[in-house]
Design an enzyme around this catalytic site. Sequence first.
Site, PDB file in Angstrom:
ATOM      1  N   ASP A  14     -19.815   2.653   9.442  1.00  0.00           N
ATOM      2  CA  ASP A  14     -18.250   3.355   9.060  1.00  0.00           C
ATOM      3  C   ASP A  14     -17.705   3.448  10.419  1.00  0.00           C
ATOM      4  O   ASP A  14     -18.097   4.413  11.115  1.00  0.00           O
ATOM      5  CB  ASP A  14     -18.456   4.117   8.137  1.00  0.00           C
ATOM      6  CG  ASP A  14     -19.130   3.616   6.918  1.00  0.00           C
ATOM      7  OD1 ASP A  14     -19.437   2.392   6.608  1.00  0.00           O
ATOM      8  OD2 ASP A  14     -19.308   4.438   5.902  1.00  0.00           O
ATOM      9  N   ASP A 253     -21.743   6.828  -4.301  1.00  0.00           N
ATOM     10  CA  ASP A 253     -22.992   6.415  -3.726  1.00  0.00           C
ATOM     11  C   ASP A 253     -24.169   7.747  -3.967  1.00  0.00           C
ATOM     12  O   ASP A 253     -25.091   7.360  -4.521  1.00  0.00           O
ATOM     13  CB  ASP A 253     -23.095   5.888  -2.413  1.00  0.00           C
ATOM     14  CG  ASP A 253     -22.247   4.755  -2.079  1.00  0.00           C
ATOM     15  OD1 ASP A 253     -22.011   3.941  -3.133  1.00  0.00           O
ATOM     16  OD2 ASP A 253     -21.449   4.672  -0.874  1.00  0.00           O
TER      17      ASP A 253
HETATM   18  O1  RIB Z   1     -19.123   3.544  -1.020  1.00  0.00           O
HETATM   19  C1  RIB Z   1     -18.817   3.800   0.479  1.00  0.00           C
HETATM   20  C2  RIB Z   1     -19.112   2.993   1.425  1.00  0.00           C
HETATM   21  O2  RIB Z   1     -18.408   1.683   1.132  1.00  0.00           O
HETATM   22  C3  RIB Z   1     -18.876   3.219   2.961  1.00  0.00           C
HETATM   23  O3  RIB Z   1     -19.924   3.937   3.567  1.00  0.00           O
HETATM   24  C4  RIB Z   1     -18.664   1.655   3.587  1.00  0.00           C
HETATM   25  O4  RIB Z   1     -19.745   1.295   4.421  1.00  0.00           O
HETATM   26  C5  RIB Z   1     -18.335   0.849   2.142  1.00  0.00           C
HETATM   27  O5  RIB Z   1     -19.447  -0.026   2.197  1.00  0.00           O
END
Ligand code: RIB
Length: 305
Positions: A14, A253
Amino acid sequence: MSGRVIVVGSVNVDLVVWSARLPAPGETVSGGRFEQHDGGKGGNQATAAARLGASVLLLGAVGADSFGAQARSALAAAGVDVSGLATNPTEATGIALILVDAAGENVISVASGANLALEPDAIEAELARLGSLVGDVVLVSNELVPSTAAAALRCARAAGARTIFNPAPAVGIDVSLLEFVDLLTPNRGELAVLSGRTGSDFDAVSAARALPVREAVIVTLGSDGVLVVPRDGAPWPVPATVVEVVDTTGAGDAFNGALAAALAEGRSLEEAVRRAVAAGSLATTRPGAREGMPTPAELDVALGS
Ligand code: RIB
């Protein structure tokens, strides 16, 4: 004994610019601050589960470049088993360009690279290598080719795993794959797309009930927490944990990784969802997708247990 958490999903690096506000199309906003973080929905989910003490394997792909090497070593350092993380010799590691504003909201654009070159057969072979998945939880997200995500869910179910599908992003998903899904974890927008109910009279409960998952749809609602809609039985809400938000990147996540970890430990769905909601909230308190993901002790403090 706890089962394993097997995450099938994307790995990105990122590249983040923090700015006072998000630019409009065609506009430049100067004065921002740059940071580089480890990311990708699969990598983030695997890290969240490992930080909570789960035994975690990640199946995915990076490129043969310096970003890929960095992503792999960050995951290994977090305690994730990366023996099933392929290195694609011709595709680049996934990169996410992220803008975050002063309120912690973000916009993200992803160059998926190796993540989208991951073929269904490769995932089928990796899952077959793991043998019986009875007692394990397989968590799949959709920053992959949708047929690869579908193959992962189908094989996981056939091998006896409990399956979680995080349909993010909700692009190209054939809803027939939901027959292999025990728990579906969309946000409101993803639920609208999957159910085909996008009108102004959108109702999350009836939209969730239209989807043929085996156990429940868990709708994530950001600062409003989640709504659990079981296949049988009444819906129940879980409020978000109140925190000071710095960066919402990766909150979903953290939720999914913590949910998988708690279920693999043998906790009830209700307890697992409560832990996952708290983990998702805590993840927003630090910059970057992974930095705020809680340890078991931090989660216990947040839950008052
Ligand atoms: O859900 C967040 C993620 O979405 C980030 O880390 C980025 O890489 C995208 O995949």
